[in-house]
Design a protein around this motif. Structure first.
Motif, PDB file in Angstrom:
ATOM      1  N   HIS A 134       0.836  -1.177   0.000  1.00 35.43           N
ATOM      2  CA  HIS A 134       0.000   0.000   0.000  1.00 35.43           C
ATOM      3  C   HIS A 134       0.884   1.246   0.000  1.00 35.43           C
ATOM      4  O   HIS A 134       2.111   1.144  -0.050  1.00 35.43           O
ATOM      5  N   TRP A 135       0.222   2.404   0.068  1.00 33.64           N
ATOM      6  CA  TRP A 135       0.975   3.654  -0.040  1.00 33.64           C
ATOM      7  C   TRP A 135       1.973   3.819   1.101  1.00 33.64           C
ATOM      8  O   TRP A 135       3.118   4.193   0.896  1.00 33.64           O
ATOM      9  N   ASN A 136       1.549   3.507   2.289  1.00 31.99           N
ATOM     10  CA  ASN A 136       2.421   3.789   3.426  1.00 31.99           C
ATOM     11  C   ASN A 136       2.526   2.611   4.405  1.00 31.99           C
ATOM     12  O   ASN A 136       2.960   2.785   5.528  1.00 31.99           O
ATOM     13  N   TYR A 137       2.116   1.468   3.972  1.00 29.45           N
ATOM     14  CA  TYR A 137       2.263   0.272   4.792  1.00 29.45           C
ATOM     15  C   TYR A 137       2.145  -0.944   3.870  1.00 29.45           C
ATOM     16  O   TYR A 137       1.806  -0.830   2.689  1.00 29.45           O
ATOM     17  N   CYS A 138       2.438  -2.110   4.410  1.00 26.53           N
ATOM     18  CA  CYS A 138       2.327  -3.356   3.648  1.00 26.53           C
ATOM     19  C   CYS A 138       1.540  -4.376   4.464  1.00 26.53           C
ATOM     20  O   CYS A 138       1.478  -4.285   5.695  1.00 26.53           O
ATOM     21  N   VAL A 139       0.955  -5.303   3.775  1.00 26.71           N
ATOM     22  CA  VAL A 139       0.228  -6.386   4.431  1.00 26.71           C
ATOM     23  C   VAL A 139       0.880  -7.707   4.018  1.00 26.71           C
ATOM     24  O   VAL A 139       0.975  -8.021   2.827  1.00 26.71           O
TER      25      VAL A 139
END
Length: 387
Positions: A117-122
């Motif tokens: 994502h833009w500012n985090y990951c999963v």
């Protein structure tokens, strides 16, 4: 007319404002989720709990955050775990560090997913078994470990504990491919393992005894025929040594262990092993080498050599061992020992003296032996002599 126009304009402005507010609100929710909603972070003081893990210690700060967040949740088999924004390269490094540092993570599939994502990951892990199956498998692993530990004397030092782990692992395991042979379940429960299974089982058992160690990956074999391989770096009295349990398991019929690859230097393995990760562990010590520690390393075949050889052989036989390994300082010295003991038949006099010292019934007119020219090791197998 002006009042009507003003009223109409006011209504239009309210409608535009309403649309604008609605539009901005939706965007803010999306931006809030992608930009401002940070995943939980792990405090620096909490990260110190992982510093003893070798591969964790090699990560960058952001990678360490992802590692810790995943590790804290992964044993609950979640569908996904939110981590800081990292690259695909970061993710690969984190995933490798996790499975190299903890052999209990054998339930993780090697192919997992990271959604960026833009500012985090999963992180979306994939599992090779269910949580219930894993719990049952780990219970069996723990039982096997308890059995092995029960055979180690309470007063044993780290070298003696390591040797016990090495010997028990070889006694209960054979080199064979299988569904679980690359990990601790195959090695400790099914009794089948490939090199990664042996190495991870040693890592698991030694770690449980408080002995610092980590996995080494690279290539092994002859110069023109090498393949992927895994072994261990083990710390005894603060010094690092290479330990290759796989190559010490010659699948001898009597289940005995070899020691040619027990606590050796990088130089000693240079002809057969090419470490890649890490490229060097600083293994340059000899104090905890099996042959040095046990008084079975010879730098001369003259003088007191025969009497020392006889004494050590008698001690081994009295302790119930049926194999006897000795190491030599050079290939030339090994050749000299073989000429003296085998070609010159001096071994038969030694066997007769050992029989007198131990009181054991033993055939003394034949001998089974093997020579490891690469490691300068001579092995006597007296199983048939004592049967």
């Amino acid at each position: 007319m002006k009042r009507i126009r003003a009223a109409v304009l006011a209504v239009l402005l309210l409608l535009v404002a309403a649309v604008f507010i609605y539009y901005e609100g939706a965007t803010l929710r999306t931006v809030f989720a992608d930009t401002f909603m940070q995943p939980a972070t792990v405090a620096a003081r909490e990260l110190t709990a992982y510093e003893q893990n070798y591969y964790f210690s090699q990560l960058t700060d952001i990678q360490k955050q992802a590692y810790a967040l995943i590790y804290q949740e992964i044993f609950d088999f979640p569908e996904e775990i939110k981590v800081p924004s990292i690259t695909e390269e970061d993710f690969n490094a984190v995933h490798a560090a996790l499975v190299y540092d903890d052999p209990a993570l054998f339930f993780l599939d090697s192919v997992c997913t990271m959604v960026f994502h833009w500012n985090y990951c999963v992180y979306r892990p994939a599992y090779v078994c269910t949580k219930e199956t894993y719990s049952a498998m780990m219970a069996a692993v723990q039982t096997a470990r308890t059995e092995i530990y029960a055979s180690i004397p309470d007063a044993a030092d780290d070298y003696e504990k390591e040797k016990a782990v090495h010997d028990r692992l070889i006694a209960r395991c054979r080199y064979e491919d299988g569904d679980w042979s690359s990990g601790i379940y195959g090695a400790l429960v099914e009794g089948k393992a490939v090199c990664s299974g042996y190495a991870r089982a040693a890592q698991f058992l030694l770690g449980g005894l408080g002995i610092r160690n980590y996995l080494v990956t690279g290539q092994a074999g002859s110069e023109d025929d090498r393949e992927n391989h895994m072994w261990n770096t083990v710390f005894i009295d603060g010094n690092p040594y290479y330990l290759d349990v796989t190559w010490d398991d010659g699948d001898y019929e009597n289940g005995s262990a070899g020691y040619a690859y027990f606590n050796v230097t990088e130089g000693a393995l240079a002809g057969t092993h090419v470490p890649e990760n890490p490229e060097s562990s600083g293994c340059e010590y000899l104090d905890a080498n099996y042959f040095v520690r046990e008084g079975l390393y010879f730098s001369s075949c003259g003088g007191a050599y025969v009497s020392a050889f006889t004494q050590k052989l008698s001690e081994r036989l009295a302790a119930g061992d049926t194999t006897f390994d000795t190491a030599y300082a050079s290939a030339e010295l090994l050749e000299e020992a073989v000429a003296l003991l085998i070609d010159g038949q001096g071994i038969y006099d030694i066997l007769r003296d050992a029989r007198e010292q131990t009181g054991l019934y033993m055939q003394t007119d034949y001998i089974n032996y093997s020579v490891d020219e690469q490691r300068c090791v001579l092995r006597l197998d007296l199983t048939e002599n004592l049967s």
